[in-house]
Design an enzyme around this catalytic site. Sequence first.
Site, PDB file in Angstrom:
ATOM      1  NE  ARG A 144      -3.384 -36.276   3.966  1.00 57.96           N
ATOM      2  CZ  ARG A 144      -2.112 -35.851   4.085  1.00 57.96           C
ATOM      3  NH1 ARG A 144      -1.303 -35.877   3.059  1.00 57.96           N
ATOM      4  NH2 ARG A 144      -1.658 -35.436   5.254  1.00 57.96           N
ATOM      5  CD  GLU A 172      -0.629 -42.718   2.352  1.00 60.04           C
ATOM      6  OE1 GLU A 172       0.148 -42.465   3.293  1.00 60.04           O
ATOM      7  OE2 GLU A 172      -1.027 -41.858   1.547  1.00 60.04           O
ATOM      8  CG  HIS A 200       2.565 -39.838   2.649  1.00 58.37           C
ATOM      9  ND1 HIS A 200       1.291 -40.013   3.149  1.00 58.37           N
ATOM     10  CD2 HIS A 200       2.810 -38.512   2.754  1.00 58.37           C
ATOM     11  CE1 HIS A 200       0.802 -38.849   3.549  1.00 58.37           C
ATOM     12  NE2 HIS A 200       1.712 -37.928   3.316  1.00 58.37           N
TER      13      HIS A 200
HETATM   14  C1  3PG Z   1       1.607 -33.723   5.620  1.00 56.70           C
HETATM   15  O1  3PG Z   1       0.389 -33.737   5.654  1.00 56.70           O
HETATM   16  O2  3PG Z   1       2.291 -32.961   6.329  1.00 56.70           O
HETATM   17  C2  3PG Z   1       2.322 -34.605   4.651  1.00 56.70           C
HETATM   18  O3  3PG Z   1       1.432 -35.451   4.020  1.00 56.70           O
HETATM   19  C3  3PG Z   1       3.488 -35.349   5.280  1.00 56.70           C
HETATM   20  O4  3PG Z   1       3.135 -36.488   5.976  1.00 56.70           O
HETATM   21  P1  3PG Z   1       4.244 -37.286   6.828  1.00 56.70           P
HETATM   22  O5  3PG Z   1       4.646 -36.440   7.978  1.00 56.70           O
HETATM   23  O6  3PG Z   1       3.571 -38.525   7.316  1.00 56.70           O
HETATM   24  O7  3PG Z   1       5.386 -37.565   5.937  1.00 56.70           O
END
Ligand code: 3PG
Length: 535
Positions: free
Chosen positions: A235, A264, A283
């Site tokens: 994170r 983000e 991400h």
């Molecule tokens: C999560 O917490 O599952 C991951 O950070 C993935 O995030 P995303 O589904 O937005 O790619």
Amino acid sequence: VSGKRFRVLIADDVSPECMALFEGDDRFEVIQDKLRGEALLKAIGGFDGLIVRSGCKVTAEVLAQATRLRAVVRAGVGVDNIDTAEATRRGILVMNTPAGNTISTAEHAMTLLLATARSIPRADRSVRAGTWKKPGFLGVELRGKVLGVIGLGKVGREVARRAKGFEMEILGFDPMVNDDFARQLGVKLAELDEIFAKADFITVHVPLTPKTKGLIDAEVMNRLKPGVRLINCARGGVIDQAALIEALKDGRVAAAALDVYESEPLAADHPLTGLDNIVLTPHLGASTQEAQENVGIMSGRQIKAYLLQGEIENSINTVSLDAQEVARIEPYVKLMHSIGGLQAQLLDGKLQRIRVLFAGAEFADGGARRRKALVLSALEGFFRHYLNAPVNRVSVMHFAKEHGIDIDEAKSTDSGGFENLVTLEVETDAGRRIVSGALFGANRPRIVMIDGYTMDAVPEGIALLFRNDDRPGMLGIVGQVLGQAGVNIANVSMGRDMSGGTALAFMNIDSEPNAVLRAALEALEGVPWLRIATL
Ligand code: 3PG
């Protein structure tokens, strides 16, 4: 279809396998649309379920408009884009799908680790630019290097396992992990300070909390082993971005890789994008076919199961119960709900403490989730009478705590001759009332004791409860007054402390007494206490 249709909004790029689960099922209407801002605020009131990834921000403002919403599923792990506290207050279940993207995220961490060791993206850029400068790309091997893994949860463990394959020495930090477990993983447990001082690579795998925010900040940057490489695909903000930029500029940190950011999406002109010794991905930890298929299917299944059967899996804000357990305890859930409602309507004085006691094999060791679900059901039945906020098993614990009421749960060995016995004790400044219930047969709920008076009362419909002197004709007198008012008696159950003492009657009646009848009943001689409750 009989009954209403459930409407579900998928508000992020969730895999088509999720949508496919609802195809041909006319109990559901599912819409996939990345609604944001005003559009989301306007539409959300029309949905029973919401499925999101990290893109859609489920804020208090959104939830305030979500008057019909019963559940939000995060197709992934982190729920930091969901105001869970507000959802809880509103009785909205929040679930995630934690197991689905573990491997993908761990593999992404390894990818970033290798990319920083060999400057892969920079080398790629240089070849494309027509330069062929090998000296600028002298890398380091992973073998024999120390990898600090901060957070040995699902992802951290998989990273450690994979890094072992590269013959790295792993130092792990996680207050929840013990030495034995770490040893099996091939990890040596260490304090953060030791990791900061010794690690050649550090990868973080912790959620963002007040404790982990800035875990590696400007002060820590000064204590890291010179030339360390840092990875964050957990994170944004666990590694302080501003401090990282400074340390990358002066070489204290040789290289870093980020998949997650303090905010983000990362702006194109952010100072991070101007640095050459950092790898940036948008991400992508969970962005693989496999992970997305997994979390898409899990989130679709979970929302379906909750809306249709009340089955709760991977709950963030209440107890999880699978279909089998839901079916198994359903009669007790109803019984507890009725007992809670009865207690609320019999309450005298100022509420202080609620205690739920369980006896019998059904609630013995291993039945912790079942007991918790029944505590929530009793509280839901109870607080329904006091609050006009939505009270359900998601929100009720929050309300109880907010009102300063002690809730406690215990196991008892005394099942009063029944196979299983549930008891709800409610304590106020005026005293304590104890109501116990049991099942007759497989699913006939009965109230079997109130304040020491044994009975077998049916916890249903309108109940008239009264205490009377234990002498002949008392039941007849009450029956006559009810009869004259045209109120029919469906069932009667009585208990007494001793012959000639006091008796407690529980009568199911077919219609609610009006004020005149109530006054007439209360005025009866030899009936010192009388209440009417709707169950
Ligand atoms: C999560 O917490 O599952 C991951 O950070 C993935 O995030 P995303 O589904 O937005 O790619």
